[in-house]
Design an enzyme around this catalytic site. Structure first.
Site, PDB file in Angstrom:
ATOM      1  N   LYS A   1      43.967   9.491  56.515  1.00 33.74           N
ATOM      2  CA  LYS A   1      43.016   9.827  55.444  1.00 33.74           C
ATOM      3  C   LYS A   1      43.324   9.028  54.186  1.00 33.74           C
ATOM      4  O   LYS A   1      42.424   8.503  53.532  1.00 33.74           O
ATOM      5  CB  LYS A   1      43.055  11.340  55.153  1.00 33.74           C
ATOM      6  CG  LYS A   1      42.347  12.149  56.231  1.00 33.74           C
ATOM      7  CD  LYS A   1      42.591  13.648  56.141  1.00 33.74           C
ATOM      8  CE  LYS A   1      41.907  14.324  57.340  1.00 33.74           C
ATOM      9  NZ  LYS A   1      42.266  15.738  57.518  1.00 33.74           N
TER      10      LYS A   1
ATOM     11  N   GLN B   1      45.435  20.302  54.660  1.00 36.40           N
ATOM     12  CA  GLN B   1      45.441  20.001  56.089  1.00 36.40           C
ATOM     13  C   GLN B   1      45.791  21.245  56.903  1.00 36.40           C
ATOM     14  O   GLN B   1      46.738  21.960  56.583  1.00 36.40           O
ATOM     15  CB  GLN B   1      46.449  18.863  56.357  1.00 36.40           C
ATOM     16  CG  GLN B   1      46.455  18.347  57.771  1.00 36.40           C
ATOM     17  CD  GLN B   1      45.177  17.603  58.156  1.00 36.40           C
ATOM     18  OE1 GLN B   1      44.453  17.083  57.314  1.00 36.40           O
ATOM     19  NE2 GLN B   1      44.891  17.563  59.439  1.00 36.40           N
TER      20      GLN B   1
ATOM     21  N   ASP C   1      36.126  19.382  52.773  1.00 33.80           N
ATOM     22  CA  ASP C   1      36.113  19.796  54.180  1.00 33.80           C
ATOM     23  C   ASP C   1      34.854  20.600  54.510  1.00 33.80           C
ATOM     24  O   ASP C   1      34.490  20.754  55.676  1.00 33.80           O
ATOM     25  CB  ASP C   1      37.308  20.725  54.465  1.00 33.80           C
ATOM     26  CG  ASP C   1      38.478  20.031  55.125  1.00 33.80           C
ATOM     27  OD1 ASP C   1      38.229  19.096  55.904  1.00 33.80           O
ATOM     28  OD2 ASP C   1      39.617  20.462  54.880  1.00 33.80           O
TER      29      ASP C   1
HETATM   30  N1  GUN Z   1      43.097  19.679  60.879  1.00 30.63           N
HETATM   31  C1  GUN Z   1      42.437  19.083  61.911  1.00 30.63           C
HETATM   32  N2  GUN Z   1      41.206  18.680  61.505  1.00 30.63           N
HETATM   33  C2  GUN Z   1      41.098  19.029  60.214  1.00 30.63           C
HETATM   34  C3  GUN Z   1      40.072  18.858  59.240  1.00 30.63           C
HETATM   35  O1  GUN Z   1      38.991  18.335  59.502  1.00 30.63           O
HETATM   36  N3  GUN Z   1      40.356  19.337  58.003  1.00 30.63           N
HETATM   37  C4  GUN Z   1      41.529  19.954  57.694  1.00 30.63           C
HETATM   38  N4  GUN Z   1      41.695  20.402  56.440  1.00 30.63           N
HETATM   39  N5  GUN Z   1      42.503  20.116  58.560  1.00 30.63           N
HETATM   40  C5  GUN Z   1      42.281  19.643  59.815  1.00 30.63           C
END
Ligand code: GUN
Length: 288
Positions: free
Chosen positions: A52, A96, A119
């Protein structure tokens, strides 16, 4: 069968986002910024968060990663989120998942300001999937699935779309997005009876189950469009989706590979949500 090249579609999309970032910087004299919090040492999360950050920077955005130890108290994490909510230089906040077991995911998701919730997990933003014209954000993976379908000019309106999996992150929102484009949508899950019969009715089949080899060729209609959201490891430890790719590919008209299908689209949509958040923040400042 044709392969849907998620990597190439993501790259195209990220170029567009990079242009929007450049426009934003030109107009407001600062770059959009995403702050990611990672708690603990989940190995997959370490990779996802690193990806990311790299993707943000490649698009010209600022990215900060805050790492917290496994034993972090929920109150400490919530206080950090409150601080980031109040920080004008931060446009997007992402915590996350998964979080350590002693921290409530719901409490954390609700603590993030809906204006910075890139998100799209906050209940207020999730609710706006019912009213897309008011939404600043779309949930990243479901939006990525829709982008792939649009890019490939897949006809959605009037078609039977079957979604396997009913998670809040993928199954439910992707079903709503397909419905908003006039598909006839069925959501299947672990209690669904005659699953193969239902999936065989799908013109568009989206699998978000998290089990390697779950979707076999007998579950797929000849000519179906198959979108594989699963990220699993096969018996040899190799990355794979939910779909028995080699067999299903013989029947599908279009299919996403894993890796290189939906995966690259998730971060792409996160970048675009962060730019949306930044533009919306500047708009709010003007109105004050
Ligand atoms: N863990 C796995 N996929 C995601 C996501 O799209 N967002 C977040 N915050 N955590 C994740």
């Amino acid at each position: 069968m044709s392969l849907i090249d998620g990597k190439a579609i993501a790259a195209e999309n990220r170029e567009k986002t990079a242009k929007r970032v450049a426009e934003f910087i030109e107009k407001y004299g600062r770059a959009p910024k995403l702050t990611v919090i990672r708690v603990g040492n989940d190995q997959a999360s370490i990779v996802y968060v690193r990806n990311k950050k790299t993707a943000c920077e490649a698009a010209g955005m600022l990215s900060e990663v805050i790492e917290m130890p496994e034993e972090t108290e929920e109150s400490f994490l919530l206080a950090k989120i409150a601080e980031l909510n109040a920080d004008d230089t931060v446009d997007g906040i992402l915590v996350q998942l998964p979080l350590p077991r002693h921290i409530s995911e719901r409490a954390v998701i609700k603590a993030i300001s809906p204006e910075k919730d890139v998100d799209c997990f906050h209940p207020q933003n999730a609710g706006l999937i019912f009213n897309l014209e008011e939404a600043t954000f779309l949930p990243c993976t479901p939006a990525g699935v829709m982008e792939l379908l649009h890019h490939e000019n897949v006809k959605i309106s009037g078609k039977n779309a079957v979604v396997v999996g009913r998670s809040n992150i993928v199954g439910k929102p992707v079903a709503l997005l397909l419905l908003s484009e006039n598909a006839t949508v069925t959501v299947c899950h672990s209690r669904t009876e005659n699953l193969a019969e239902v999936t065989r009715s799908a013109d568009i089949l989206v699998s978000a189950v998290g089990k390697a080899g779950f979707i076999t060729a007998d579950m797929v209609k000849e000519g179906a469009v198959v979108i594989d959201v699963g990220i699993n490891r096969d018996a040899n430890g190799k990355l794979c989706g939910d779909v028995d790719f080699n067999e299903v590919a013989k029947k599908a008209s279009l299919i996403t590979p894993v890796p290189g299908g939906v995966g690259p689209m998730t971060i792409t949509m996160l970048l675009s949500n962060t730019v949306n958040a930044a533009f919306a923040a500047e708009e709010r400042k003007k109105q004050k």
